[in-house]
Design a protein around this motif. Structure first.
Motif, PDB file in Angstrom:
ATOM      1  N   ASP A 131     -10.202  16.344 -71.444  1.00  0.00           N
ATOM      2  CA  ASP A 131     -10.107  17.804 -71.373  1.00  0.00           C
ATOM      3  C   ASP A 131     -11.497  18.441 -71.404  1.00  0.00           C
ATOM      4  OD1 ASP A 131      -7.347  17.635 -71.300  1.00  0.00           O
ATOM      5  OD2 ASP A 131      -7.098  17.959 -73.458  1.00  0.00           O
ATOM      6  N   ILE A 132     -12.370  17.933 -72.281  1.00  0.00           N
ATOM      7  CA  ILE A 132     -13.724  18.479 -72.371  1.00  0.00           C
ATOM      8  C   ILE A 132     -14.475  18.262 -71.061  1.00  0.00           C
ATOM      9  CG2 ILE A 132     -15.969  18.217 -73.508  1.00  0.00           C
ATOM     10  CD1 ILE A 132     -14.427  17.553 -76.080  1.00  0.00           C
ATOM     11  N   ALA A 133     -14.295  17.094 -70.448  1.00  0.00           N
ATOM     12  CA  ALA A 133     -14.973  16.822 -69.175  1.00  0.00           C
ATOM     13  C   ALA A 133     -14.522  17.814 -68.104  1.00  0.00           C
ATOM     14  CB  ALA A 133     -14.697  15.390 -68.731  1.00  0.00           C
ATOM     15  N   ASP A 134     -13.229  18.121 -68.061  1.00  0.00           N
ATOM     16  CA  ASP A 134     -12.754  19.102 -67.082  1.00  0.00           C
ATOM     17  C   ASP A 134     -13.307  20.490 -67.380  1.00  0.00           C
ATOM     18  OD1 ASP A 134     -11.345  18.565 -64.769  1.00  0.00           O
ATOM     19  OD2 ASP A 134      -9.481  18.119 -65.809  1.00  0.00           O
ATOM     20  N   LEU A 135     -13.350  20.868 -68.639  1.00  0.00           N
ATOM     21  CA  LEU A 135     -13.909  22.172 -68.998  1.00  0.00           C
ATOM     22  C   LEU A 135     -15.407  22.234 -68.695  1.00  0.00           C
ATOM     23  CD1 LEU A 135     -11.983  22.645 -72.345  1.00  0.00           C
ATOM     24  CD2 LEU A 135     -11.685  24.016 -70.275  1.00  0.00           C
ATOM     25  N   THR A 136     -16.077  21.106 -68.831  1.00  0.00           N
ATOM     26  CA  THR A 136     -17.497  21.048 -68.460  1.00  0.00           C
ATOM     27  C   THR A 136     -17.665  21.250 -66.962  1.00  0.00           C
ATOM     28  OG1 THR A 136     -17.941  19.537 -70.296  1.00  0.00           O
ATOM     29  CG2 THR A 136     -19.579  19.631 -68.534  1.00  0.00           C
ATOM     30  N   ALA A 137     -16.741  20.683 -66.177  1.00  0.00           N
ATOM     31  CA  ALA A 137     -16.785  20.897 -64.729  1.00  0.00           C
ATOM     32  C   ALA A 137     -16.644  22.382 -64.415  1.00  0.00           C
ATOM     33  CB  ALA A 137     -15.671  20.098 -64.053  1.00  0.00           C
ATOM     34  N   ALA A 138     -15.753  23.074 -65.137  1.00  0.00           N
ATOM     35  CA  ALA A 138     -15.594  24.509 -64.931  1.00  0.00           C
ATOM     36  C   ALA A 138     -16.844  25.273 -65.346  1.00  0.00           C
ATOM     37  CB  ALA A 138     -14.389  25.009 -65.726  1.00  0.00           C
ATOM     38  N   GLU A 139     -17.461  24.843 -66.442  1.00  0.00           N
ATOM     39  CA  GLU A 139     -18.689  25.483 -66.898  1.00  0.00           C
ATOM     40  C   GLU A 139     -19.786  25.336 -65.850  1.00  0.00           C
ATOM     41  OE1 GLU A 139     -21.495  25.494 -70.909  1.00  0.00           O
ATOM     42  OE2 GLU A 139     -20.280  23.741 -70.431  1.00  0.00           O
ATOM     43  N   LYS A 140     -19.865  24.148 -65.261  1.00  0.00           N
ATOM     44  CA  LYS A 140     -20.913  23.898 -64.272  1.00  0.00           C
ATOM     45  C   LYS A 140     -20.733  24.733 -63.008  1.00  0.00           C
ATOM     46  CE  LYS A 140     -22.610  19.294 -65.413  1.00  0.00           C
ATOM     47  NZ  LYS A 140     -22.908  17.941 -64.879  1.00  0.00           N
ATOM     48  N   ASP A 141     -19.465  24.967 -62.608  1.00  0.00           N
ATOM     49  CA  ASP A 141     -19.277  25.747 -61.385  1.00  0.00           C
ATOM     50  C   ASP A 141     -19.042  27.233 -61.655  1.00  0.00           C
ATOM     51  OD1 ASP A 141     -16.588  26.054 -62.073  1.00  0.00           O
ATOM     52  OD2 ASP A 141     -15.895  24.480 -60.728  1.00  0.00           O
ATOM     53  N   GLY A 142     -19.266  27.649 -62.901  1.00  0.00           N
ATOM     54  CA  GLY A 142     -19.214  29.063 -63.244  1.00  0.00           C
ATOM     55  C   GLY A 142     -17.826  29.650 -63.389  1.00  0.00           C
ATOM     56  N   THR A 143     -16.812  28.818 -63.608  1.00  0.00           N
ATOM     57  CA  THR A 143     -15.439  29.331 -63.697  1.00  0.00           C
ATOM     58  C   THR A 143     -14.835  29.169 -65.091  1.00  0.00           C
ATOM     59  OG1 THR A 143     -14.473  27.210 -62.962  1.00  0.00           O
ATOM     60  CG2 THR A 143     -15.030  28.836 -61.262  1.00  0.00           C
ATOM     61  N   LEU A 144     -15.638  28.838 -66.095  1.00  0.00           N
ATOM     62  CA  LEU A 144     -15.088  28.571 -67.416  1.00  0.00           C
ATOM     63  C   LEU A 144     -14.394  29.795 -67.998  1.00  0.00           C
ATOM     64  CD1 LEU A 144     -14.646  26.668 -69.767  1.00  0.00           C
ATOM     65  CD2 LEU A 144     -16.933  27.223 -70.596  1.00  0.00           C
ATOM     66  N   ASP A 145     -14.977  30.980 -67.827  1.00  0.00           N
ATOM     67  CA  ASP A 145     -14.331  32.190 -68.338  1.00  0.00           C
ATOM     68  C   ASP A 145     -12.966  32.389 -67.682  1.00  0.00           C
ATOM     69  OD1 ASP A 145     -16.341  32.804 -70.087  1.00  0.00           O
ATOM     70  OD2 ASP A 145     -17.309  34.271 -68.787  1.00  0.00           O
ATOM     71  N   ASP A 146     -12.900  32.147 -66.381  1.00  0.00           N
ATOM     72  CA  ASP A 146     -11.624  32.288 -65.676  1.00  0.00           C
ATOM     73  C   ASP A 146     -10.596  31.294 -66.207  1.00  0.00           C
ATOM     74  OD1 ASP A 146     -12.569  34.307 -63.979  1.00  0.00           O
ATOM     75  OD2 ASP A 146     -13.337  32.857 -62.529  1.00  0.00           O
ATOM     76  N   VAL A 147     -11.028  30.064 -66.450  1.00  0.00           N
ATOM     77  CA  VAL A 147     -10.117  29.039 -66.966  1.00  0.00           C
ATOM     78  C   VAL A 147      -9.591  29.440 -68.340  1.00  0.00           C
ATOM     79  CG1 VAL A 147      -9.970  26.642 -67.778  1.00  0.00           C
ATOM     80  CG2 VAL A 147     -11.114  27.163 -65.615  1.00  0.00           C
ATOM     81  N   GLU A 148     -10.466  29.945 -69.202  1.00  0.00           N
ATOM     82  CA  GLU A 148     -10.023  30.402 -70.522  1.00  0.00           C
ATOM     83  C   GLU A 148      -8.942  31.464 -70.395  1.00  0.00           C
ATOM     84  OE1 GLU A 148     -13.177  30.700 -73.839  1.00  0.00           O
ATOM     85  OE2 GLU A 148     -14.300  31.031 -71.984  1.00  0.00           O
ATOM     86  N   ASP A 149      -9.189  32.440 -69.538  1.00  0.00           N
ATOM     87  CA  ASP A 149      -8.229  33.527 -69.365  1.00  0.00           C
ATOM     88  C   ASP A 149      -6.926  33.023 -68.761  1.00  0.00           C
ATOM     89  OD1 ASP A 149      -9.990  35.409 -70.403  1.00  0.00           O
ATOM     90  OD2 ASP A 149     -10.818  35.925 -68.449  1.00  0.00           O
ATOM     91  N   GLU A 150      -7.016  32.120 -67.802  1.00  0.00           N
ATOM     92  CA  GLU A 150      -5.807  31.604 -67.156  1.00  0.00           C
ATOM     93  C   GLU A 150      -4.951  30.785 -68.123  1.00  0.00           C
ATOM     94  OE1 GLU A 150      -7.744  31.443 -62.649  1.00  0.00           O
ATOM     95  OE2 GLU A 150      -7.472  29.601 -63.815  1.00  0.00           O
ATOM     96  N   LEU A 151      -5.585  30.011 -68.982  1.00  0.00           N
ATOM     97  CA  LEU A 151      -4.834  29.253 -69.979  1.00  0.00           C
ATOM     98  C   LEU A 151      -4.076  30.197 -70.906  1.00  0.00           C
ATOM     99  CD1 LEU A 151      -7.469  26.529 -70.926  1.00  0.00           C
ATOM    100  CD2 LEU A 151      -5.290  26.115 -69.769  1.00  0.00           C
ATOM    101  N   PHE A 152      -4.733  31.261 -71.306  1.00  0.00           N
ATOM    102  CA  PHE A 152      -4.077  32.235 -72.186  1.00  0.00           C
ATOM    103  C   PHE A 152      -2.922  32.919 -71.466  1.00  0.00           C
ATOM    104  CE2 PHE A 152      -3.777  36.679 -73.662  1.00  0.00           C
ATOM    105  CZ  PHE A 152      -3.316  36.442 -74.951  1.00  0.00           C
ATOM    106  N   ARG A 153      -3.159  33.371 -70.245  1.00  0.00           N
ATOM    107  CA  ARG A 153      -2.095  34.068 -69.508  1.00  0.00           C
ATOM    108  C   ARG A 153      -0.921  33.142 -69.250  1.00  0.00           C
ATOM    109  NH1 ARG A 153      -6.405  36.302 -66.512  1.00  0.00           N
ATOM    110  NH2 ARG A 153      -5.908  35.009 -64.704  1.00  0.00           N
TER     111      ARG A 153
END
Length: 271
Positions: A104-126
């Motif tokens: 899970d951390i590796a996938d979140l790191t991938a999102a961080e690297k491509d600048g989408t981590l904030d979007d992923v956080e929001d999408e998980l919550f929604r």
């Protein structure tokens, strides 16, 4: 996790961070491979007992890992799993839990690297809010009689093209291989891991009316000052919320009982 397992996971997370800091390592590929190893060890109780047996030499266990998966996954993944096998674990299941968390951390790191981590956080919550409000959907996603492929297809129809690829991968793994966790607990764990990538706490904010961008910024600043950490806001609207605003950070709920702690922020938001 306790004792030796907690220390082993902390060391593994440091090794994962070192690996993903390298531009030559594909974090998303690493996540997929770690998830595959997680599934293998989750099925093979005998193998995970061998890999966590304190009576076995650490190097012998690491060599076993290399023989088993070395030709099936990338070098970084095999080395990371071999390192886990060298470590001491309080119980065999902790090794599988650690692998799942690293994936899970590796996938979140991938999102961080491509600048989408904030979007992923929001999408998980929604997504969590959608599931909480739709009993039929929750039943379909948690139906033990339904196949993993059927659940994955349902999620593809729900999230495909509407959510970031990392969000879809994380949710699909959680739904198709819950490993004893409830859907809600799994989503909460993912949200916390996402926040940790930014060294932030997660605040679930329920307001009677939608907050403006300025109000969100002021509330985030006030909470960050209060807790001494950067804060990610998960926003929800409920017209019936008492006092117009409810904030939950971890197990602590900030409402009328301790509203004075946010009095200054409330005055500024109203101005």
């Amino acid at each position: 996790m306790n004792g030796a397992s907690r220390e082993a996971l902390a060391a593994a997370r440091e090794r994962l961070d070192a690996l993903t800091d390298s531009t030559s390592v594909n974090a998303a590929q690493l996540a997929d491979e770690l998830a595959a190893v997680t599934a293998l060890l989750d099925r093979e109780a005998g193998l995970r007992r061998v890999l966590t047996d304190p009576a076995q030499p650490a190097e012998a266990k690491a060599e076993l890992v290399q023989r088993l998966i070395g030709g099936q996954v990338s070098g970084p993944t095999a080395d990371l799993v071999a390192g886990l096998a060298r470590s001491r674990w309080s119980q065999p299941r902790d090794l599988v839990d650690a692998l799942e968390e690293l994936a899970d951390i590796a996938d979140l790191t991938a999102a961080e690297k491509d600048g989408t981590l904030d979007d992923v956080e929001d999408e998980l919550f929604r997504f969590g809010r959608i599931v909480a409000s739709d009993t039929a959907l929750r039943a379909a996603l948690t139906d033990r009689a339904a196949s993993a492929s059927a659940k994955a297809e349902l999620l593809r129809r729900l999230l495909g093209g509407r959510a970031k690829p990392v969000t879809e991968r994380l949710v699909t793994r959680l739904v198709t291989a819950p490993r004893g966790r409830s859907l809600e607990a799994g989503l909460e764990s993912l949200s916390k891991l996402a926040a940790e990538r930014r060294d932030r706490l997660v605040a679930t904010v329920t307001s009677a009316v939608p907050l403006s961008d300025a109000q969100k910024r002021r509330l985030g600043d006030a909470l960050a000052k209060l807790y001494g950490r950067r804060m990610h806001l998960n926003l929800d609207v409920d017209p019936d919320v008492v006092g117009g605003l409810r904030v939950q950070v971890g197990d602590e709920v900030i409402n009328g009982a301790i509203a004075d702690r946010l009095e200054d922020a409330g005055r500024r938001m109203a101005s």
